[in-house]
Structures are given as C-alpha cells and as structure tokens.
Design a protein around this motif. Structure first.
Motif, PDB file in Angstrom:
ATOM      1  N   ALA A 381      23.668  56.032  88.449  1.00 39.13           N
ATOM      2  CA  ALA A 381      24.001  56.450  89.431  1.00 39.13           C
ATOM      3  C   ALA A 381      22.634  56.174  90.142  1.00 39.13           C
ATOM      4  CB  ALA A 381      23.379  58.443  89.037  1.00 39.13           C
ATOM      5  N   ALA A 382      21.593  56.128  89.446  1.00 37.35           N
ATOM      6  CA  ALA A 382      19.848  55.485  90.195  1.00 37.35           C
ATOM      7  C   ALA A 382      20.643  54.268  90.659  1.00 37.35           C
ATOM      8  CB  ALA A 382      19.171  55.759  88.809  1.00 37.35           C
ATOM      9  N   SER A 383      20.571  53.285  89.961  1.00 37.82           N
ATOM     10  CA  SER A 383      21.054  51.944  90.039  1.00 37.82           C
ATOM     11  C   SER A 383      21.724  51.896  91.062  1.00 37.82           C
ATOM     12  CB  SER A 383      21.505  51.414  89.187  1.00 37.82           C
ATOM     13  OG  SER A 383      23.483  51.279  88.748  1.00 37.82           O
ATOM     14  N   LEU A 384      22.404  52.701  92.010  1.00 37.71           N
ATOM     15  CA  LEU A 384      23.209  52.994  93.222  1.00 37.71           C
ATOM     16  C   LEU A 384      23.404  53.670  93.514  1.00 37.71           C
ATOM     17  CD1 LEU A 384      26.560  53.314  91.089  1.00 37.71           C
ATOM     18  CD2 LEU A 384      26.656  51.346  92.112  1.00 37.71           C
ATOM     19  N   GLY A 385      21.562  54.024  93.893  1.00 33.25           N
ATOM     20  CA  GLY A 385      20.933  54.643  94.930  1.00 33.25           C
ATOM     21  C   GLY A 385      21.314  55.917  95.690  1.00 33.25           C
ATOM     22  N   LEU A 386      21.911  56.871  94.191  1.00 34.43           N
ATOM     23  CA  LEU A 386      22.317  58.149  93.889  1.00 34.43           C
ATOM     24  C   LEU A 386      21.677  58.756  93.443  1.00 34.43           C
ATOM     25  CD1 LEU A 386      26.232  57.783  93.837  1.00 34.43           C
ATOM     26  CD2 LEU A 386      25.063  57.855  95.440  1.00 34.43           C
ATOM     27  N   GLY A 387      20.836  58.520  93.508  1.00 30.93           N
ATOM     28  CA  GLY A 387      19.669  59.540  92.762  1.00 30.93           C
ATOM     29  C   GLY A 387      18.045  59.169  92.120  1.00 30.93           C
ATOM     30  N   ALA A 388      17.470  59.996  92.100  1.00 33.01           N
ATOM     31  CA  ALA A 388      15.955  58.657  91.032  1.00 33.01           C
ATOM     32  C   ALA A 388      16.318  58.969  90.002  1.00 33.01           C
ATOM     33  CB  ALA A 388      14.806  59.172  91.956  1.00 33.01           C
ATOM     34  N   LEU A 389      16.120  58.527  88.878  1.00 33.09           N
ATOM     35  CA  LEU A 389      16.610  58.425  87.442  1.00 33.09           C
ATOM     36  C   LEU A 389      15.256  59.241  87.066  1.00 33.09           C
ATOM     37  CD1 LEU A 389      17.405  56.568  85.255  1.00 33.09           C
ATOM     38  CD2 LEU A 389      15.600  55.638  84.934  1.00 33.09           C
ATOM     39  N   GLY A 390      15.832  60.308  86.338  1.00 24.72           N
ATOM     40  CA  GLY A 390      15.316  61.410  85.414  1.00 24.72           C
ATOM     41  C   GLY A 390      15.838  63.013  86.514  1.00 24.72           C
ATOM     42  N   GLU A 391      15.937  62.655  87.083  1.00 22.27           N
ATOM     43  CA  GLU A 391      16.734  63.957  88.462  1.00 22.27           C
ATOM     44  C   GLU A 391      17.362  64.440  87.955  1.00 22.27           C
ATOM     45  OE1 GLU A 391      16.348  62.810  92.703  1.00 22.27           O
ATOM     46  OE2 GLU A 391      13.976  62.306  92.547  1.00 22.27           O
ATOM     47  N   THR A 392      18.382  65.171  88.014  1.00 19.65           N
ATOM     48  CA  THR A 392      18.888  66.004  87.503  1.00 19.65           C
ATOM     49  C   THR A 392      20.417  65.568  88.315  1.00 19.65           C
ATOM     50  OG1 THR A 392      19.118  68.138  88.107  1.00 19.65           O
ATOM     51  CG2 THR A 392      18.283  67.680  85.793  1.00 19.65           C
ATOM     52  N   LEU A 398      27.209  60.667  91.931  1.00 24.79           N
ATOM     53  CA  LEU A 398      27.663  59.905  90.631  1.00 24.79           C
ATOM     54  C   LEU A 398      29.486  60.226  90.514  1.00 24.79           C
ATOM     55  CD1 LEU A 398      28.602  57.487  89.602  1.00 24.79           C
ATOM     56  CD2 LEU A 398      27.578  57.749  87.574  1.00 24.79           C
ATOM     57  N   LEU A 399      29.151  61.507  89.991  1.00 22.41           N
ATOM     58  CA  LEU A 399      30.644  61.980  89.332  1.00 22.41           C
ATOM     59  C   LEU A 399      31.591  62.235  91.017  1.00 22.41           C
ATOM     60  CD1 LEU A 399      29.634  63.804  85.923  1.00 22.41           C
ATOM     61  CD2 LEU A 399      31.104  61.479  86.614  1.00 22.41           C
ATOM     62  N   GLU A 400      30.555  63.468  92.084  1.00 22.17           N
ATOM     63  CA  GLU A 400      31.570  63.749  93.133  1.00 22.17           C
ATOM     64  C   GLU A 400      31.948  62.537  94.017  1.00 22.17           C
ATOM     65  OE1 GLU A 400      30.468  66.873  96.654  1.00 22.17           O
ATOM     66  OE2 GLU A 400      29.043  66.395  95.141  1.00 22.17           O
ATOM     67  N   ARG A 401      30.836  61.446  93.906  1.00 20.15           N
ATOM     68  CA  ARG A 401      31.679  60.520  94.860  1.00 20.15           C
ATOM     69  C   ARG A 401      32.761  59.486  93.559  1.00 20.15           C
ATOM     70  NH1 ARG A 401      32.738  57.332  98.581  1.00 20.15           N
ATOM     71  NH2 ARG A 401      32.317  54.583  98.728  1.00 20.15           N
ATOM     72  N   LEU A 402      32.301  59.615  92.278  1.00 18.91           N
ATOM     73  CA  LEU A 402      33.703  58.606  91.862  1.00 18.91           C
ATOM     74  C   LEU A 402      35.352  59.759  91.876  1.00 18.91           C
ATOM     75  CD1 LEU A 402      34.155  56.752  89.792  1.00 18.91           C
ATOM     76  CD2 LEU A 402      33.323  57.766  88.128  1.00 18.91           C
ATOM     77  N   GLY A 403      34.965  60.656  92.105  1.00 22.49           N
ATOM     78  CA  GLY A 403      35.712  61.898  92.826  1.00 22.49           C
ATOM     79  C   GLY A 403      36.440  61.270  93.803  1.00 22.49           C
TER      80      GLY A 403
END
Length: 925
Positions: A381-392, A398-403
């Motif tokens: 998720a972080a590597s795709l720009g969907l949130g900073a590493l360590g954030e919940t 990621l899962l929402e976008r994937l869906g």
C-alpha cells in the motif's frame, strides 16, 4: 523522481535483501538507469570477463536486473512500461546469447542445417503472451515456441535431420535458460503453447505449423498467437527473413470477416480459468485475492481487448497490436469502445500490474495472490502511495481500491462476453444453476414452430427440409432457432410488426451458410432489436443488407447513428487502415479495394439508418452521400496512383470532375457517378507521355471503382459527359478541356454539354485543376448567347428526354412527367446559361432549390413562382426518395401532387412559354 511513498523501500523485499548480500560485488557492473537490451548484454559480458561461465553470467544478470527494477519501481515510482519493457529486454538479451551458444554447441557435433539448395536453415524463438507483447512481469515465466524455416539436413560429420538438430538446440536452450543452478534460473520456460501442446514435438517447421493451423488450430490458440513475435535471433527480424512466419500466423488469428463466432470459444476458455481459480480457492479464502485470474483480474482485461481484436481485426488492421494498453487506445480511437471505458480499463490494468509486481518483488515467486501478512500488505500500500508505512489506513485503502478496480473490470467483461447469453449466463456468474431454464431448440424443430406466431411459423416451416439448413452444424441450427424465437417474441410484444419479422426471415434465408452474421445477432441482442426496428420502417434496407450483410455490425454502436458523415475522419480512418495493412504485409490491391468497399458500404448504411429513422432530411442525405462519394474518389485515386508502376511522377496531376447528381450534391442510394477526368500537364515536358500515363491510370482507377470483388461493388461510373462523349478520349488535359468548352477551335461543346456543366464541380484529385476548371465553367456559363435560340435548344432537349421516358396515361411521375423535377432542372439550367453573366449568384453550384430562389430574387421570375417551384422541387424529391426506400414506383395519382405539379408548370410557363401536356393528356407507351 521520489514519489510520496513514505517509508516504502525495496529493502522490505526478502528477495532484494538476499541478492544484495550475495552479489554485492557484482551490483555495480550494471549500468545506471533502466536496464536495456544493450546494457544487459554488456552486463553478461562483464560477468563472463570476470570468470563466470555463460549459464552463471545469465543467471546473475537476471538477479541484478530484478533488484534494479524493484528499486526503480518501489522507490522512484517508475512507469509500468519501464518495468515491463526492461523485463522483456532481459528475456530477449539472454535468449539471444543462449541461442548463439546452443547453435554453436549443436554445430560442433553435427554441422549446420541446410535445405536442398544448400542454404542455411533459420531457427526462430517465438515469444508468446506477455513476452510477445513486451509486457513481461518481474517474476514471469516465458511462453516460447520454437520454429524452423524448412526441413533439411546438417552438413557435419554426423549428419542429422533439421528436426533432430533443432530439437537438440531447444534442449540446450532450456538448460541455459530454464535449469535451476546454484545461481538460480534465468526464466522458467513454458512450451505448452506449441502445436499439440505438451504431447507435441519441442520444435516445429513452418510447414508443420501452417498445417496445424489449418487442420487442428483451436479458437483459444488464436488468442495466444495474437501476441506472438520472434524474440530471437534479432537478425531474422531485421533482415525480413522471418516475414514468412507472419504470413502464416496472421490469417490464423484474424479472419477476413467479422468473427463473432469466436465469442463462444473464449467463453469456454474463460470458464475453465475461473473454474480452476475457484477450485484452488476452495477452503483457502486467501486464494480468492488473485489479481490475475480471479474475477475482475488482469486476465479479464486482456480477454476483453483480445476478443474485440480477434472479432474485428480481420477487417480493421489498425486495431492490431500486441500491447494491451495500446490496444485499448486503438479500440477507443476506432469507436469500438467508449473512450471513458477504455481509460478506466487502462487505469485498472496499470494498477493491477503494479500490485502484481509488488507481490512478486517480495520473494521472487511466480504468484499473483495478495500476501496475508499485515506488514507485506502495508508495504504494498505504501509503495503505491496509498498511505505511509506503519499507518493502519494504508492496507484498508489498498483493499478498497482493489475491490473497486476488480468490480469495474468484471462488469465490463461480463457485459461484453455474457450479453448474448441472457439471464441464465448471468446467473451462472453469480454461482447459480448452469442447466436451468428451457433447452434451446434448433430452427427445424416442430416444437420451436409451435411457439411462434402463426404467420411467422408458416414462413419458417419450409426451412425444416431446406438442404442448407440440414447441412448446418447443430450449434448453428440452435443459433437460428434462438433468433427466430426472439423475433416471434418481439412480434407478440409489439416491438416489431409482422412485416418486419417476415422481412427479417427473408433477409436470413440467403445467408443460412454465413454463420458469423447470426453469431453477431446472438451475441448482440441490441443489434437484433435495432435491425427489426429498421426493417419495420422501409423495405430497401433489407435489400441493402442482403447485398452487404456485414454492415449490420454498424448497429452495434448506436452512438454512430446519431452523427453526420465526417469526411476528414472517414479519410483519416481509411488511411490508418491502409497503414495497418502495410504493417501486416497485406496492403495489396485486392485488400485495398475491399477496404474501400466495406468502408463505403458501412457509411452508406449509417446514413440509411439515420434517414429511415427520420434523423436526416432528403437534402442532408444527398449531401452526406455526395461527400462520401467525394471522399472515396479522393482516397481511391491516391491509393491507386501509389500502386501504379508506370507513374511518371509522385505528384498525380489527375482530377475528377463530378457532373449530374454527384455534381449537384443530390446523390441518392445506388446512384451512378457521372464524372469527367482531367489532368494538368502544364509541367509536363512530354505531353504525349502524360496523355499515355493518365489514360492507362484512369482505366485502372475505373476498375478500382467498378469491379465487383468479394466485398461487393462500389460505384457504376458514367464518363459519357467527357468531351466528344463516348467517342472522345477517356482523359483530357485541362487545356484541351478549356478550348473545347469555350469554343476555341473546330471541336466545341454542344448546348446540352453547357447545360450539364451548370451542375459540375471539382470532386477529387489534383487541386491545381480545381481553379482552372471552375474558371472554365464560369466562362462557359457567362458566354454571350441568343436567348431565343437557347430557349429553343433547351426546350427541344427536354422534349427529347421526355419522349424517351413515357409515362402511363393517368399517372404522374414525380421526375419525368410534365410538372416534374426534370422540368424544374431544365428551367434552372436555362436561367443560369441565359442570365448568369448579369447575375453572378446564379453561377454558384448551389443546387436547384437555392438557384430557383436566387432567380426570383433577381427578378428573373414572377413574384412567388421561384419560391413555389423551389418548395415543389423539395416536396417531389421527398416523394421520390420515400417511394424508392420502400421499393415502390415513383408514379402516382396526379391528384396526390397537384400543387407541386402546378408550381413547376408555372415555372416552365414563366421560362419557356406554353406548358407541357398534363398527365391526363399524356399517352400510354
């Protein structure tokens, strides 16, 4: 660039960590930046120079390239194309090096393979799937097929057949590329797509491949070969030697017709893939998150694109491409997919492929399943720009976008592939019963006939014993049965009239063996509905569809039916199509003539549909058909000249001048074209040579325009209006034409030729001719004339024409009778020739209606006469047009059109004196 990938680093990959530790000394050997074919080849050579054997050097190079790509992708947000093309270059470079080694090893034992003429036989590595499309993913296997040119024997001390020799080469290639050693492997190699799959030989000659395609090739293999290309040796591609393979593959993948029958083949293949994915996911819910094979995954985007390419690529080569993203753009440009849909699928494809790569970076595993570890999901998720590493929130995003993406893809795929399957298929996709609902019935079934309205059943009943029906495959008889049942249902529901239903059956009967058209109607129920509606409105569309059944595909996109003809777009599309044929090596004269015909038929049909549905006026129909004819003439002239071996210059000096209906922009359906061919020889040193070249070229061009090919006919061409008529030269220089028309010299034009030139105009070809022709035309129209003599000559010519077209007593022909359209046309011609010099607005080729209005405005006609005659001419054109659309006679009860007849007779009286006989006074022939 450093994207906002807070905390995301390639270091998270266990694979990257292992390679950095093991090959720390070798990592600097790879040149900076995105790896290319040349930089990878140089890397292998450096590794060899450092003491590594080729197999080890190839494997280490692969590991270093993958680490570089992980860094570029995860840490610098490299474009998807950078990653996939670099992986493709890795495969191409390593295969090239391995092939050289494999051929050398085999050559040491057996010499070189040679044909009967002693020429060396070439060997090709054909890349399939993502390798062929230059879309290779980072942990992909490579699908290969090995093909050699022809049979023969080696010339060494231990000779073997070419087949045995290249089988040894293939075995050695696998060892160099696919074997797993202490340094790993280069690529996993899959040969399952070769002829006869895993039960077939590892290599095939070109002749073996061609025979396989003809005898055993299956529908799903057409999709596999769509992306095929030779990836090694490069010399075979650059030299053109491998073109023979393209000539074999292309007709297998792309049929010459609209191939809707392929839907069922892809449907079965997709069902197997989904079933297998569901089987593997049973009891293991994590396997449902397969970004490639699960519902809405990468494979469904690829299938959507490939299906549309295979269906239409045989006739529209401009949509042929191996790249998924390029294909989406081309499909949108061609109007075969909505632009917003193509953009959405392209964005979905890029997103899913980037997720796939991150899954594979983790451990260099050939997997497409989302990981289950929270830390891995958060890193993706972080590597795709969907949130900073360590954030919940990153994993949730990621899962929402994937869906969302997968739902979009699945809905578009289902809409395409399941439209012709109705509710039962939709239920199957939701996990319902596949065998529920009534069984399909063949068209020759008595049970089917009992379910039809009586009049439709009576019309279909003779088909049961029809030889062509009995010769059909069971699947085809079921398709026909389904179409007939749907037609009967439409009758009962009032969607179409009995007349439309019976016309539909009349249309189908001559086409019983042309199954692709019925497959289209089955796969596209909306097309069937529109077709029935069209047949309800007029009879002539059925005749046009019988001659050109392929145009029903135009009904698939209703958006096209709301537009007007766009000449610039039409010509651009044709030129793109020609470029497509050229890229595939198929731009021969026959193919180009068929292309012109199909494009013309499709555009005429679009205009016809707009016409009968009341979207266009009669004048707009004529304008569009005339503009279409101009565009086809222009394109045919350019294409034909480029293929003329005897042309003496690149810049063609020929022009097409339109007369008659085309000249006046009043063209109708099926009208012939009255044309004159002129050429500019002002720059010609040898005038006789120019006359010879253009004379031969015009004969060839007329063949292009009139020949009936497999795609049908284009135009009937009439050149009788050229100087000296049918006894004159087929093509004339513009200088000679000027002299002839303006009366210089002993060979001059007749008055009736000056009448004809009132409606003439430049239509296509050399633009240098256009101003000279128009100047000549205006000089003719403004020449001094004796009004009395002119009136007598024009009136006499009208009587001559009327005598040749007698009308039965008591009937009124809207064109030929006294007070008909021809009277109005002759009156306009006289007014232009007699008064054009004094009244310049009459010189414009503006059409009869506008010129009548201008004549009255200039005081040349009594008040109201010109306007009334213009309205009458318009009404009579509508009556003629409507009658022809319904295949009815254009002769009516005189009382029906008394007012327009009287208006035209008043015009005639004002221009020529006493009127013609009335319909009651005309005699039966």
């Amino acid at each position: 660039m450093k994207a906002d990938l807070a905390g995301a680093s390639a270091d998270h990959s266990r694979y990257v960590q292992r390679i950095r530790r093991r090959y720390a000394a070798e990592i600097p050997l790879l040149a900076p930046g995105v790896p290319t074919f040349d930089s990878i080849t140089a890397l292998v050579q450096r590794l060899q120079a450092g003491g590594r054997a080729l197999p080890s050097a190839l494997r280490v190079a692969r590991q270093l390239v993958l680490v570089r790509l992980a860094e570029l992708d995860v840490e610098q947000a490299a474009a998807l194309a950078d990653i996939t093309v670099a992986m493709t270059h890795l495969a191409e470079a390593t295969l090239e090096l391995a092939l050289v080694q494999a051929l050398a090893d085999a050559g040491e034992r057996h010499g070189s393979p040679r044909n009967e003429q002693g020429e060396r036989i070439d060997f090709w590595i054909v890349g399939m799937g993502k390798l062929g499309a230059r879309e290779l993913n980072v942990s992909s296997d490579i699908d290969l097929i090995y093909v050699y040119e022809e049979d023969g024997q080696t010339d060494g001390e231990r000779p073997v057949s070419a087949h045995e020799y290249f089988s040894l080469v293939a075995k050695r290639l696998y060892a160099l590329i696919g074997d797993t050693t202490d340094d790993g492997f280069v690529f996993r190699v899959d040969l399952a797509l070769r002829p006869n799959g895993n039960s077939g030989p590892p290599v095939a000659s070109l002749a073996m491949l061609e025979e396989y395609f003809l005898v055993q090739g299956r529908e799903w293999e057409r999709f596999a070969w769509l992306k095929s290309r030779i990836v090694a040796p490069r010399a075979a591609v650059t030299s053109g030697r491998a073109l023979a393979l393209r000539a074999t593959v292309t007709p297998f993948v792309y049929r010459r017709y609209l191939d809707y029958g392929v839907f069922e083949g892809l449907r079965q293949l997709h069902r197997k893939i989904r079933d297998e994915a569901q089987r593997r996911a049973a009891g293991r819910p994590e396997r449902a998150n397969d970004v490639k094979l699960s519902r809405g995954g990468i494979r469904e985007i690829e299938f959507t694109v490939q299906l549309m390419q295979v269906v239409r690529g045989g006739q529209f080569p401009e949509i042929r491409t191996r790249s998924t993203l390029t294909a989406l753009r081309k499909l949108a440009e061609r109007g075969l997919m909505r632009a917003d849909t193509a953009d959405a699928l392209a964005a979905a494809y890029v997103f899913l492929r980037r997720v796939e790569h991150r899954i594979q970076y983790l451990d260099d595993q050939q997997t497409h399943l989302l990981p289950t570890a929270d830390t891995d999901l958060a890193w993706i998720a972080a590597s795709l720009g969907l949130g900073a590493l360590g954030e919940t929130g990153g994993t949730c995003a990621l899962l929402e976008r994937l869906g969302e993406v997968r739902e979009l893809v699945a809905s578009e795929f289902d809409a395409l592939l399941l439209e012709g399957q109705g509710g039962q298929a939709a239920a199957t996709q939701r996990g319902g019963c596949r065998n529920c609902g009534p069984a399909a019935l063949p068209v020759d079934s008595e049970t089917l006939l009992e379910q039809l309205p009586p009049e439709l059943a009576e019309r279909v009943r003779p088909w049961a014993g029809h030889p062509r029906v009995r010769a059909l495959r069971d699947e085809s008889r079921l398709r026909l049965g389904g179409l007939v049942l749907k037609t009967g249902k439409a009758m009962r529901e009032g969607v179409c009239s009995p007349t439309a239903a019976l016309r539909f059956i009349d249309w189908m009967e001559p086409l019983l063996r042309r199954e692709s058209y019925f497959a289209l109607l089955v796969e596209r129920p909306a097309v069937l509905r529109r077709l029935l509606r069209l047949l309800d409105l007029a009879r002539w569309p059925m005749q046009y569809l019988m001659r050109h059944p392929g145009v029903i595909d135009e009904l698939a996109d209703e958006r096209q039916l709301h537009l007007r003809f766009d000449r610039e777009a039409f010509v651009h599309e044709l030129d793109e199509r020609r470029s497509g044929w050229a890229r595939s090596g198929e731009a021969d004269e026959e193919r180009l003539m068929d292309t012109l015909r199909r494009a013309h038929h499709a555009e005429v049909f679009r205009t016809l549909v707009r016409d009968v549905e009341g979207r266009l006026t009669v004048e707009q129909v004529a304008d569009d058909l005339s503009a279409l004819a101009d565009a086809v003439l222009e394109t045919a002239l350019r294409w034909c000249w480029s293929l003329t071996a005897r042309r003496h210059c690149d810049d063609c000096g020929l022009a097409v001048v339109a007369y008659g209906k085309l000249g006046g922009k009043e063209l109708g359906y099926g009208s012939d074209l009255d044309v004159v061919f002129l050429y500019d020889d002002s720059d010609e040193a040898d005038k006789d040579r120019a006359q010879e070249v253009y004379g031969a070229f015009v004969r060839k061009l007329i063949t292009w325009l009139t020949l009936r090919t497999a795609a049908g006919e284009l135009f009937d061409i009439d050149t009788a209006l050229r100087p000296n008529g049918n006894s004159g030269l087929l093509v004339t220089s513009i200088g000679s034409f000027e002299s002839y028309q303006t009366g210089r010299g002993g060979n001059t034009a007749w008055t009736w030729e000056h009448q004809a030139i009132t409606r003439a105009r430049f239509a296509a070809g050399c633009t240098r001719v256009a101003p000279r022709f128009e100047a000549t035309r205006r000089a003719v129209l403004t020449a001094t004339r004796d009004p009395v003599a002119l009136r007598s000559e024009v009136s006499a010519m009208r009587e001559k024409v009327r005598a040749a077209r007698p009308v039965p007593a008591g009937r009124y022909d809207v064109k030929h009778s006294a007070g008909g359209m021809m009277d109005a046309e002759f009156a306009v011609q006289y007014l232009v020739l007699a008064h054009g010099a004094a009244h310049p607005p009459l010189l414009d080729n503006a059409g009869n209606i506008a010129l009548l209005q201008r004549a009255e405005a200039a005081g040349l006609l009594p008040q109201g006469v010109g306007m009334a005659a213009a309205d009458a001419y318009r009404e009579l054109r509508r009556a003629q047009h409507k009658a022809r659309l319904d295949e009815q006679a254009t002769q009516f009860d005189p009382a029906l059109y008394a007012a327009p007849r009287e208006a035209v007779q008043a015009l005639w009286q004002a221009v020529f004196g006493p009127a013609h006989p009335t319909p009651d006074e005309e005699t039966r022939p």
